[in-house]
Scaffold this motif. Sequence first.
Motif, mmCIF file in Angstrom:
data_model
loop_
_atom_site.group_PDB
_atom_site.id
_atom_site.type_symbol
_atom_site.label_atom_id
_atom_site.label_comp_id
_atom_site.label_asym_id
_atom_site.label_seq_id
_atom_site.Cartn_x
_atom_site.Cartn_y
_atom_site.Cartn_z
ATOM 1 N N ALA A 1 45.802 40.896 74.202
ATOM 2 C CA ALA A 1 46.289 40.110 73.043
ATOM 3 C C ALA A 1 47.869 40.181 73.196
ATOM 4 O O ALA A 1 48.217 41.554 72.745
ATOM 5 N N LYS A 2 48.362 39.259 73.532
ATOM 6 C CA LYS A 2 49.987 39.264 74.210
ATOM 7 C C LYS A 2 50.672 39.373 72.615
ATOM 8 O O LYS A 2 51.555 40.066 72.534
ATOM 9 N N GLN A 3 50.272 39.115 71.536
ATOM 10 C CA GLN A 3 50.878 38.996 70.096
ATOM 11 C C GLN A 3 50.840 40.532 69.821
ATOM 12 O O GLN A 3 51.625 40.834 68.850
ATOM 13 N N LEU A 4 50.106 41.291 70.325
ATOM 14 C CA LEU A 4 49.920 42.678 69.815
ATOM 15 C C LEU A 4 50.694 43.666 70.759
ATOM 16 O O LEU A 4 50.659 44.877 70.626
ATOM 17 N N ASN A 5 51.164 43.150 71.974
ATOM 18 C CA ASN A 5 51.728 43.961 73.008
ATOM 19 C C ASN A 5 52.961 44.555 72.593
ATOM 20 O O ASN A 5 53.900 44.184 71.917
ATOM 21 N N LEU A 6 53.140 45.892 72.668
ATOM 22 C CA LEU A 6 54.197 46.788 72.289
ATOM 23 C C LEU A 6 55.022 47.084 73.474
ATOM 24 O O LEU A 6 55.986 47.955 73.646
ATOM 25 N N GLY A 7 54.715 46.648 74.562
ATOM 26 C CA GLY A 7 55.119 46.899 75.972
ATOM 27 C C GLY A 7 54.408 48.129 76.652
ATOM 28 O O GLY A 7 53.945 48.747 75.835
ATOM 29 N N THR A 8 54.555 48.331 77.748
ATOM 30 C CA THR A 8 53.835 49.272 78.467
ATOM 31 C C THR A 8 54.219 50.848 77.982
ATOM 32 O O THR A 8 53.193 51.193 77.858
ATOM 33 N N ALA A 9 55.406 51.074 77.725
ATOM 34 C CA ALA A 9 55.543 52.431 77.279
ATOM 35 C C ALA A 9 54.895 52.422 75.678
ATOM 36 O O ALA A 9 54.290 53.538 75.259
ATOM 37 N N GLY A 10 55.201 51.562 75.019
ATOM 38 C CA GLY A 10 54.763 51.461 73.511
ATOM 39 C C GLY A 10 53.206 51.471 73.579
ATOM 40 O O GLY A 10 52.618 52.240 72.624
ATOM 41 N N ASN A 11 52.511 50.481 74.295
ATOM 42 C CA ASN A 11 51.011 50.775 74.421
ATOM 43 C C ASN A 11 50.783 52.055 74.647
ATOM 44 O O ASN A 11 49.661 52.573 74.034
ATOM 45 N N SER A 12 51.160 52.570 75.621
ATOM 46 C CA SER A 12 50.793 53.671 76.168
ATOM 47 C C SER A 12 50.865 55.360 75.202
ATOM 48 O O SER A 12 50.133 55.650 74.802
#
Length: 106
Positions: free
Chosen positions: A25-36
């Motif tokens: 869900a690209k609209q929920l993406n926080l970036g790789t570091a944020g997601n992690s």
Amino acid sequence: MEVIVSILVQLVAGGAGGNVIGQLAKQLNLGTAGNSVVGAIGGLAGTWLAGMIPGLDGLVGAAAGAAGATGGLDLGALAGQGVTGLVGGGLLTAIAGLIKSATAKA
């Protein structure tokens, strides 16, 4: 030692869940570091919350206790913690992504 392994499973599974949600869900993406990071926090929180639910408490909360009784790791409990960590990480990342998207529009 068993508690450390249990926490690492929750952190890694949560980070993976956060990154999966970010990619799906690209609209929920926080970036790789944020997601992690958000996913890892969600992995810990999700497993902790799942341990409070009757019926799931034995599955996700037994890794450390069973390890002391048997002298090894309870792979079933670690798998349960991995699954709840994955789901918890995905959910917290989705919530954080929704908040980020809502505040960006305002």
